[in-house]
Write a protein that holds these residues in place. Structure first.
Motif, mmCIF file in Angstrom:
data_model
loop_
_atom_site.group_PDB
_atom_site.id
_atom_site.type_symbol
_atom_site.label_atom_id
_atom_site.label_comp_id
_atom_site.label_asym_id
_atom_site.label_seq_id
_atom_site.Cartn_x
_atom_site.Cartn_y
_atom_site.Cartn_z
ATOM 1 N N GLU A 343 0.816 -1.223 0.000
ATOM 2 C CA GLU A 343 0.000 0.000 0.000
ATOM 3 C C GLU A 343 0.850 1.273 0.000
ATOM 4 O O GLU A 343 0.477 2.259 -0.633
ATOM 5 N N LYS A 346 1.914 1.951 -3.494
ATOM 6 C CA LYS A 346 0.866 2.573 -4.308
ATOM 7 C C LYS A 346 0.905 4.099 -4.209
ATOM 8 O O LYS A 346 0.599 4.815 -5.166
ATOM 9 N N LEU A 347 1.273 4.585 -3.037
ATOM 10 C CA LEU A 347 1.295 6.026 -2.790
ATOM 11 C C LEU A 347 2.573 6.686 -3.302
ATOM 12 O O LEU A 347 2.730 7.904 -3.185
ATOM 13 N N THR A 368 0.921 10.053 -4.200
ATOM 14 C CA THR A 368 -0.045 9.832 -5.271
ATOM 15 C C THR A 368 -1.454 10.049 -4.744
ATOM 16 O O THR A 368 -1.850 9.479 -3.732
ATOM 17 N N VAL A 371 -5.459 7.282 -4.305
ATOM 18 C CA VAL A 371 -5.153 5.845 -4.225
ATOM 19 C C VAL A 371 -6.216 5.114 -3.413
ATOM 20 O O VAL A 371 -6.743 5.645 -2.430
ATOM 21 N N SER A 372 -6.533 3.895 -3.829
ATOM 22 C CA SER A 372 -7.458 3.045 -3.082
ATOM 23 C C SER A 372 -6.640 2.094 -2.208
ATOM 24 O O SER A 372 -5.902 1.249 -2.718
ATOM 25 N N LEU A 394 -7.941 10.009 -0.346
ATOM 26 C CA LEU A 394 -7.734 8.562 -0.380
ATOM 27 C C LEU A 394 -9.072 7.866 -0.497
ATOM 28 O O LEU A 394 -10.122 8.429 -0.199
#
Length: 423
Positions: A343, A346-347, A368, A371-372, A394
């Motif tokens: 996770e 992802k960021l 970012t 993001v999910s 988010l």
């Protein structure tokens, strides 16, 4: 439930009420079931505490504790000494992947009748309650402290008491000390010296006792993160917050806490957060004109549950961090180290993990946006990442998972200017 989370204002002052510690509540609920005359106030409103209460009140042969790992461990010990009772103790699919062999073998050494329904070493467990005559047991000390606490909690109910010999380096000592302190508080004598834990058999009825559970420090960790990140938020928005008007007050806490996660106060002092307990209120605010470090290094072997929060805080602040002592995170609700790696990546974060540590590079580019965040059925993943919404919008997947430990989390965040929207 997919939840959009954002934050568009500076951090307002707020007063938050957090219910009792899940860790203390579950220990006391076991003791209340074993011994008469114990009253508990401020029990946690978490799913885990509710599952524990339901299981202890159940008269059914099959008891399903779902995702509650603490309940699985404590109840295995509890049901093993319920003479004449047959119990099948089971849980969710993930729970059936979490190891139990060390605790089961320790209880079998004491004379317990426990077998595996499916895979050896894992739930479901078939337990036939009986009187346990043995009093000495040895086990590795670098296992989950909940195995050790599970044994300690039943020690006073054994005819000869209990002597636990711990081998090797001990993990999460504060949780063992918490269990011992609660035993002493309710009137069961014991000691912890030189790798040996001794619990005396209770030969007479406990005197009437009321215990008020301290609020949960793990749940408070997210507010430490929010206050720390408010410095970055103000910087990003070219705003300077009025320090006197951005205090978060949380109740109710004790200066002499039994909870290992109370070390949050000293850890977050390194991340710009001033904390003070006045009466039973924990007050958090930014340290004015604080110079943030470029890197922090922490051994969290005594408080692994706050690792996710700290890693995410450092990500948001652009601080490099090295966290060690995290080996127990591999067997939690999910593999928390791999979940963090996935996770945070992802960021836009640069993170590496091992079996017991993580290294996060200082973030030099903006996070970012949009993001999910996957939560992996893990309440702490949802709550640890939520404070980042102060910096970028988010989405939190399966946001309702927070009910495992903190059902009011999202509504409490709204008091702090967070905007939430179900998708």
């Amino acid at each position: 439930m997919l939840l959009k989370v954002s934050h568009k204002t500076v951090l307002p002052p707020a007063e938050i009420v957090i219910t009792g510690s899940k860790s203390e509540s579950n220990r006391l609920l076991i003791l209340q079931a074993l011994f008469d005359n114990l009253t508990i106030d401020n029990v946690s409103n978490s799913d885990d505490a509710a599952v524990m209460q339901k299981a202890l009140a159940s008269t059914q042969e099959t008891v399903n504790i779902h995702h509650a790992g603490t309940a699985m461990r404590f109840l295995t010990a509890y049901f093993s000494i319920q003479e004449g009772r047959k119990t099948v103790l089971t849980g969710s699919e993930r729970m059936q992947e979490r190891p139990m062999k060390i605790l089961v073998e320790a209880l079998q050494t004491l004379g317990a009748d426990i077998s595996y329904v499916n895979n050896e070493g894992y739930p479901p467990l078939r337990i036939k309650g009986k009187l346990l005559q043995e009093k000495k047991v040895s086990l590795q000390a670098n296992v989950s402290s909940q195995y050790i606490s599970a044994l300690m909690l039943i020690g006073g109910a054994l005819p000869e008491g209990l002597e636990i010999h711990l081998e090797g380096k001990i993990t999460s000592i504060p949780y063992i000390e918490m269990t011992l302190a609660l035993l002493l508080d309710v009137g069961i004598q014991g000691s912890f010296k030189n790798q040996i834990i001794t619990i005396q058999s209770l030969k007479q009825k406990l005197p009437a006792k009321k215990i008020v559970v301290e609020s949960d420090w793990s749940s408070a960790s997210y507010y430490f993160s929010i206050v720390a990140l408010s410095a970055r938020q103000a910087q990003d928005k070219s705003q300077k917050q009025n320090q006197s008007n951005s205090t978060i007050s949380i109740s109710s806490y004790k200066k002499d806490s039994l909870q290992g996660d109370s070390v949050l106060q000293s850890i977050y002092a390194q991340l710009g957060v001033y904390s003070k307990i006045a009466g039973h209120q924990l007050n958090l605010s930014l340290i004015e004109d604080f110079n943030f470090p470029e890197q922090i290094r922490l051994d969290l072997s005594k408080c692994p549950d706050i690792a996710q929060t700290i890693a995410v805080t450092c990500l948001g602040l652009g601080i490099s961090c090295d966290l060690t002592g995290l080996h127990t995170l591999k067997i939690k609700e999910t593999d928390r180290l791999e979940a963090l790696r996935e996770e945070i990546s992802k960021l836009g974060g640069n993170i590496t993990v091992t079996n017991d540590s993580l290294h996060l590079e200082a973030q030099t580019t903006p996070l970012t946006s949009g993001v999910s965040i996957a939560t992996y059925h893990d309440h702490r993943m949802a709550m640890a990442f939520a404070p980042l919404a102060m910096l970028v919008p988010l989405q939190i997947e399966d946001a309702g998972v927070v009910s495992k430990s903190y059902p009011d989390f999202w509504s409490d965040l709204e008091q702090l200017g967070f905007l939430t929207e179900q998708v």
